[in-house]
Design a protein around this motif. Sequence first.
Motif, mmCIF file in Angstrom:
data_model
loop_
_atom_site.group_PDB
_atom_site.id
_atom_site.type_symbol
_atom_site.label_atom_id
_atom_site.label_comp_id
_atom_site.label_asym_id
_atom_site.label_seq_id
_atom_site.Cartn_x
_atom_site.Cartn_y
_atom_site.Cartn_z
ATOM 1 N N LEU A 152 -100.542 -18.156 82.487
ATOM 2 C CA LEU A 152 -99.770 -18.850 81.460
ATOM 3 C C LEU A 152 -100.065 -18.288 80.071
ATOM 4 O O LEU A 152 -99.162 -18.163 79.234
ATOM 5 C CB LEU A 152 -100.076 -20.347 81.500
ATOM 6 C CG LEU A 152 -99.550 -21.107 82.726
ATOM 7 C CD1 LEU A 152 -100.029 -22.552 82.702
ATOM 8 C CD2 LEU A 152 -98.028 -21.060 82.779
ATOM 9 N N ALA A 153 -101.328 -17.931 79.834
ATOM 10 C CA ALA A 153 -101.697 -17.353 78.544
ATOM 11 C C ALA A 153 -100.996 -16.017 78.320
ATOM 12 O O ALA A 153 -100.592 -15.687 77.200
ATOM 13 C CB ALA A 153 -103.205 -17.173 78.463
ATOM 14 N N SER A 154 -100.839 -15.258 79.401
ATOM 15 C CA SER A 154 -100.146 -13.975 79.315
ATOM 16 C C SER A 154 -98.665 -14.186 79.014
ATOM 17 O O SER A 154 -98.095 -13.510 78.152
ATOM 18 C CB SER A 154 -100.321 -13.203 80.622
ATOM 19 O OG SER A 154 -99.527 -12.035 80.642
ATOM 20 N N LYS A 155 -98.057 -15.132 79.698
ATOM 21 C CA LYS A 155 -96.627 -15.387 79.513
ATOM 22 C C LYS A 155 -96.328 -15.929 78.114
ATOM 23 O O LYS A 155 -95.349 -15.542 77.478
ATOM 24 C CB LYS A 155 -96.123 -16.376 80.569
ATOM 25 C CG LYS A 155 -96.021 -15.803 81.979
ATOM 26 C CD LYS A 155 -95.419 -16.804 82.941
ATOM 27 C CE LYS A 155 -93.971 -17.099 82.611
ATOM 28 N NZ LYS A 155 -93.333 -18.002 83.596
ATOM 29 N N SER A 156 -97.185 -16.819 77.648
ATOM 30 C CA SER A 156 -96.923 -17.473 76.358
ATOM 31 C C SER A 156 -97.530 -16.718 75.183
ATOM 32 O O SER A 156 -97.232 -17.045 74.027
ATOM 33 C CB SER A 156 -97.503 -18.894 76.384
ATOM 34 O OG SER A 156 -98.923 -18.852 76.464
ATOM 35 N N GLN A 157 -98.383 -15.725 75.490
ATOM 36 C CA GLN A 157 -99.115 -14.980 74.457
ATOM 37 C C GLN A 157 -99.933 -15.921 73.568
ATOM 38 O O GLN A 157 -100.079 -15.705 72.368
ATOM 39 C CB GLN A 157 -98.162 -14.130 73.616
ATOM 40 C CG GLN A 157 -97.386 -13.099 74.438
ATOM 41 C CD GLN A 157 -96.572 -12.154 73.579
ATOM 42 O OE1 GLN A 157 -97.003 -11.725 72.522
ATOM 43 N NE2 GLN A 157 -95.371 -11.824 74.049
ATOM 44 N N SER A 158 -100.478 -16.950 74.196
ATOM 45 C CA SER A 158 -101.278 -17.947 73.466
ATOM 46 C C SER A 158 -102.706 -17.475 73.233
ATOM 47 O O SER A 158 -103.414 -18.047 72.400
ATOM 48 C CB SER A 158 -101.315 -19.255 74.262
ATOM 49 O OG SER A 158 -101.915 -19.045 75.539
ATOM 50 N N HIS A 159 -103.147 -16.457 73.997
ATOM 51 C CA HIS A 159 -104.510 -15.959 73.909
ATOM 52 C C HIS A 159 -104.510 -14.451 73.669
ATOM 53 O O HIS A 159 -103.536 -13.758 73.978
ATOM 54 C CB HIS A 159 -105.279 -16.218 75.212
ATOM 55 C CG HIS A 159 -105.636 -17.645 75.444
ATOM 56 N ND1 HIS A 159 -104.704 -18.653 75.559
ATOM 57 C CD2 HIS A 159 -106.852 -18.242 75.605
ATOM 58 C CE1 HIS A 159 -105.322 -19.805 75.790
ATOM 59 N NE2 HIS A 159 -106.620 -19.582 75.821
ATOM 60 N N ILE A 160 -105.623 -13.965 73.157
ATOM 61 C CA ILE A 160 -105.894 -12.535 73.191
ATOM 62 C C ILE A 160 -106.605 -12.268 74.515
ATOM 63 O O ILE A 160 -107.659 -12.856 74.785
ATOM 64 C CB ILE A 160 -106.777 -12.096 72.005
ATOM 65 C CG1 ILE A 160 -106.051 -12.305 70.684
ATOM 66 C CG2 ILE A 160 -107.196 -10.631 72.167
ATOM 67 C CD1 ILE A 160 -106.918 -12.061 69.458
ATOM 68 N N ILE A 161 -106.017 -11.434 75.342
ATOM 69 C CA ILE A 161 -106.589 -11.113 76.645
ATOM 70 C C ILE A 161 -107.232 -9.728 76.563
ATOM 71 O O ILE A 161 -106.573 -8.762 76.176
ATOM 72 C CB ILE A 161 -105.515 -11.157 77.752
ATOM 73 C CG1 ILE A 161 -104.832 -12.533 77.776
ATOM 74 C CG2 ILE A 161 -106.135 -10.833 79.114
ATOM 75 C CD1 ILE A 161 -103.684 -12.643 78.763
ATOM 76 N N VAL A 162 -108.508 -9.659 76.902
ATOM 77 C CA VAL A 162 -109.267 -8.412 76.798
ATOM 78 C C VAL A 162 -109.599 -7.890 78.186
ATOM 79 O O VAL A 162 -110.222 -8.590 78.985
ATOM 80 C CB VAL A 162 -110.560 -8.617 75.983
ATOM 81 C CG1 VAL A 162 -111.396 -7.330 75.960
ATOM 82 C CG2 VAL A 162 -110.243 -9.070 74.563
ATOM 83 N N ASP A 163 -109.181 -6.669 78.458
ATOM 84 C CA ASP A 163 -109.498 -5.965 79.705
ATOM 85 C C ASP A 163 -110.684 -5.046 79.424
ATOM 86 O O ASP A 163 -110.595 -4.139 78.594
ATOM 87 C CB ASP A 163 -108.282 -5.158 80.158
ATOM 88 C CG ASP A 163 -108.464 -4.493 81.512
ATOM 89 O OD1 ASP A 163 -109.570 -3.983 81.789
ATOM 90 O OD2 ASP A 163 -107.482 -4.439 82.277
ATOM 91 N N ALA A 164 -111.807 -5.279 80.106
ATOM 92 C CA ALA A 164 -113.044 -4.535 79.837
ATOM 93 C C ALA A 164 -113.213 -3.308 80.727
ATOM 94 O O ALA A 164 -114.236 -2.634 80.648
ATOM 95 C CB ALA A 164 -114.247 -5.463 80.023
ATOM 96 N N ARG A 165 -112.214 -2.995 81.542
ATOM 97 C CA ARG A 165 -112.342 -1.853 82.456
ATOM 98 C C ARG A 165 -112.146 -0.526 81.721
ATOM 99 O O ARG A 165 -111.711 -0.486 80.566
ATOM 100 C CB ARG A 165 -111.311 -1.982 83.586
ATOM 101 C CG ARG A 165 -111.495 -3.219 84.471
ATOM 102 C CD ARG A 165 -110.374 -3.334 85.483
ATOM 103 N NE ARG A 165 -109.082 -3.385 84.810
ATOM 104 C CZ ARG A 165 -107.928 -3.023 85.361
ATOM 105 N NH1 ARG A 165 -107.896 -2.573 86.604
ATOM 106 N NH2 ARG A 165 -106.812 -3.131 84.672
ATOM 107 N N ALA A 166 -112.445 0.559 82.429
ATOM 108 C CA ALA A 166 -112.269 1.895 81.858
ATOM 109 C C ALA A 166 -110.809 2.106 81.474
ATOM 110 O O ALA A 166 -109.893 1.582 82.130
ATOM 111 C CB ALA A 166 -112.710 2.954 82.857
ATOM 112 N N PRO A 167 -110.549 2.861 80.402
ATOM 113 C CA PRO A 167 -109.173 3.034 79.901
ATOM 114 C C PRO A 167 -108.189 3.517 80.953
ATOM 115 O O PRO A 167 -107.032 3.068 80.967
ATOM 116 C CB PRO A 167 -109.341 4.062 78.781
ATOM 117 C CG PRO A 167 -110.742 3.887 78.310
ATOM 118 C CD PRO A 167 -111.541 3.528 79.536
ATOM 119 N N GLU A 168 -108.613 4.410 81.823
ATOM 120 C CA GLU A 168 -107.678 4.936 82.821
ATOM 121 C C GLU A 168 -107.308 3.896 83.868
ATOM 122 O O GLU A 168 -106.210 3.931 84.423
ATOM 123 C CB GLU A 168 -108.259 6.190 83.486
ATOM 124 C CG GLU A 168 -109.563 5.999 84.240
ATOM 125 C CD GLU A 168 -110.784 6.175 83.360
ATOM 126 O OE1 GLU A 168 -111.898 6.352 83.923
ATOM 127 O OE2 GLU A 168 -110.659 6.128 82.110
#
Length: 281
Positions: A152-168
Amino acid sequence: MKNFITPAELSANLDNYILLDVRGYGDYKLSHIPGAFVIDMERDLSGPVCEHGGRHPLPDMDGFAKTLEVYGITKDSQIVVYDSWIFLCGRLWWMLKYLGISNVKVLAGGIERWVREGHPLTMEPTKVPTESSTLEYKINTSMTMTRDEVFLASKSQSHIIVDARAPERYSGAVEDTFDGMTGHVPTAINHFFGHLFTQEGPRNDEELRKEFKDILDSQSKAEQNNVAKKPIVSYCGSGVTACLTMLAMSEIGIESALYVGSSSDWVTYEGFPLTTGEEHI
């Protein structure tokens, strides 16, 4: 440093801390810092794997608390956690905070720096206290988000979502052979945990502020406009290395919830959305 202690500082005050070695039983038996107790990722920091929940779901927290009680830990204990450097210490740091234990430090540079600087190791297991402590803990539920909440946070853009994986892995430039998540949760930005540390410890505050400039700018803009800052949630492959990005963010005052299941949970749902390429706030 807010969340770290150097080998020299620890050595000078060793009796003031309870040390937790999160490398696991094999490495612990070979050698460890004198006075340290062992914590194992699979036994102590993870629960049974089910259809959903990812590769490293949280364990039964009562059981985890009882393990800490055996080592004499209370909510007021001063704790130092360490690994080789740097992998599992973030998860243990985060879980202790999740239980409401506030006095937790990570050994900067891990046992590798401890050895480089000439401090001793031992093979002798640390004797547990003759009587267990009582750990009166209170789980901080605001420190986690579920898959549905992240969706829901992704759909509404209510949060900053941080992906900590390697860039690739984040961008989808390579096929993700770990979890089958080639790409990332839509709207997520990338802050790879591996870029945030040196052999000696976390990067300095100036470097970390530069790394997280996008988040800091977003928060500053919100303050200027008298609107609420967007809350943050972080994820990785299975809720382990995201804690390292969160640890680095915490150094400069950025706090984040954890999507524990992370990508290994995300892909277990039918029709899970993914985006490739790079995104910005």
